[in-house]
Design a protein around this motif. Structure first.
Motif, PDB file in Angstrom:
ATOM      1  N   SER A 198       6.017  14.638  19.800  1.00  0.00           N
ATOM      2  CA  SER A 198       6.947  13.705  20.423  1.00  0.00           C
ATOM      3  C   SER A 198       6.341  13.175  21.711  1.00  0.00           C
ATOM      4  CB  SER A 198       8.296  14.392  20.714  1.00  0.00           C
ATOM      5  OG  SER A 198       8.173  15.239  21.850  1.00  0.00           O
ATOM      6  N   GLU A 199       7.095  12.279  22.371  1.00  0.00           N
ATOM      7  CA  GLU A 199       6.707  11.785  23.684  1.00  0.00           C
ATOM      8  C   GLU A 199       7.508  12.461  24.786  1.00  0.00           C
ATOM      9  OE1 GLU A 199       4.105   9.746  24.297  1.00  0.00           O
ATOM     10  OE2 GLU A 199       3.744  10.026  22.151  1.00  0.00           O
ATOM     11  N   ASN A 200       8.211  13.515  24.462  1.00  0.00           N
ATOM     12  CA  ASN A 200       9.059  14.214  25.407  1.00  0.00           C
ATOM     13  C   ASN A 200       8.205  14.947  26.444  1.00  0.00           C
ATOM     14  OD1 ASN A 200      10.787  16.414  26.520  1.00  0.00           O
ATOM     15  ND2 ASN A 200      12.287  15.569  25.123  1.00  0.00           N
ATOM     16  N   ASP A 201       8.588  14.827  27.724  1.00  0.00           N
ATOM     17  CA  ASP A 201       7.830  15.507  28.768  1.00  0.00           C
ATOM     18  C   ASP A 201       7.884  17.025  28.635  1.00  0.00           C
ATOM     19  OD1 ASP A 201      10.581  15.388  29.523  1.00  0.00           O
ATOM     20  OD2 ASP A 201      10.055  15.791  31.607  1.00  0.00           O
ATOM     21  N   THR A 202       8.998  17.534  28.090  1.00  0.00           N
ATOM     22  CA  THR A 202       9.120  18.982  27.933  1.00  0.00           C
ATOM     23  C   THR A 202       8.094  19.526  26.954  1.00  0.00           C
ATOM     24  OG1 THR A 202      11.469  18.848  28.408  1.00  0.00           O
ATOM     25  CG2 THR A 202      10.710  20.848  27.333  1.00  0.00           C
TER      26      THR A 202
END
Length: 298
Positions: A198-202
């Motif tokens: 994903s592109e999620n920072d987490t």
């Protein structure tokens, strides 16, 4: 905003109540993030038989009996497969790496939500209380669980963007806050061969921690490296099969509270998520200090 919860049971008499207690904790955090949620449960034999490898798969539409047959043919052992809401949970008495490789080879477009002995990860889009009911979380047993309610700020509202991020064997990470330099760290990790879903920072934080652990560092050292490397505001919970740990950034502006008794240790973004835990009136309760790693082992 987001809400995070974690519960580590010290008293085996409470294991049958893990899901009930975790469900209550997650529900109390719904108004901190109502667009999606996820949980990681360690030790629920209904989903992950004791000592068996377990892989949680999302974004997959396949008959569970057919999946069990197909995966069993690859690993050379019986495989159990069941849907828990939209997650296909598969387990077998084989090495985790073998079951994970079989799942990725057989279903290359599926999202691996989590993997490892005794671990089940469930994620979905919707209100946390509704998702907990659809998973029948209250009936789950086990010795440890973490959960997250999401208010999306960094990426799309999808199962892939929901927490926990479970990208290493039996490892999970949940996060309240925002990493401001995640794009730079993602590029550096990709250059070292780390792949992302994903592109999620987490997910960048989770991949960073998993990368540190894979190089032989312990959780405390890995989280200290997070503090030294990541910019932004965050409270993190990192778990594996036998422990969970908490850390906050240097400013510690994201709320967190920890409570502990002889029977359990728990943390949440707000105290109200802990208020129903048995014996909480006698618990030691405190706010974690900035950049101090708190860890508990089974």
């Amino acid at each position: 905003m987001c809400g995070i919860v974690g519960l580590h049971l010290r008293n085996p008499d409470l294991y049958p109540r893990l899901g009930e207690l975790l469900s209550g904790m997650l529900g109390e955090m719904q108004d901190r993030g109502a667009d999606s949620a996820g949980i990681a449960v360690y030790g629920n034999p209904t989903w992950a038989p004791a000592g068996h490898a377990c892989v949680s798969l999302l974004e997959l539409d396949v008959d569970p009996a057919a999946a069990a047959t197909a995966l069993g043919a690859v690993v050379g052992a019986p495989v159990a497969a069941q849907y828990v809401d939209n997650t296909l949970v598969v387990s077998a008495d084989v090495a985790t790496d073998d079951l994970l490789a079989a799942a990725r080879t057989t279903y290359p477009t599926a999202l691996v939500a989590g993997f490892g002995n005794d671990l089940t990860v469930l994620k979905g889009v919707g209100a946390p209380r509704d998702l907990a009911a659809s998973w029948d979380l209250a009936s789950a047993s086990g010795w440890q669980g973490v959960g997250h309610t999401r208010m999306a700020t960094e990426s799309a509202v999808t199962p892939a963007g929901a927490h926990p991020y479970a990208v290493g064997p039996e490892q999970c990470l949940v996060h309240n806050g925002s990493f401001s330099n995640h794009a730079t760290i993602r590029r550096e990790l990709r250059a070292q061969g780390v792949e992302f879903d994903s592109e999620n920072d987490t997910e960048v934080g989770a991949r960073f921690v998993a990368h540190q652990l894979a190089q032989g560092r312990d959780v405390e050292t890995a989280l200290k490296e997070v503090c030294a490397t990541f910019d932004g505001f965050y409270t993190l919970v990192v778990s594996n099969r036998d422990s969970f740990a908490v850390v906050r950034d240097a400013i510690a502006c994201k709320p967190a509270v920890i409570a502990g008794t002889a029977d359990w240790v728990a943390m949440a973004s707000e105290y109200r998520a802990l208020a129903h835990l048995p014996g909480v009136e006698n618990a030691r309760i405190w706010e974690p200090e900035p950049e101090v790693v708190y860890a508990w082992t089974r």
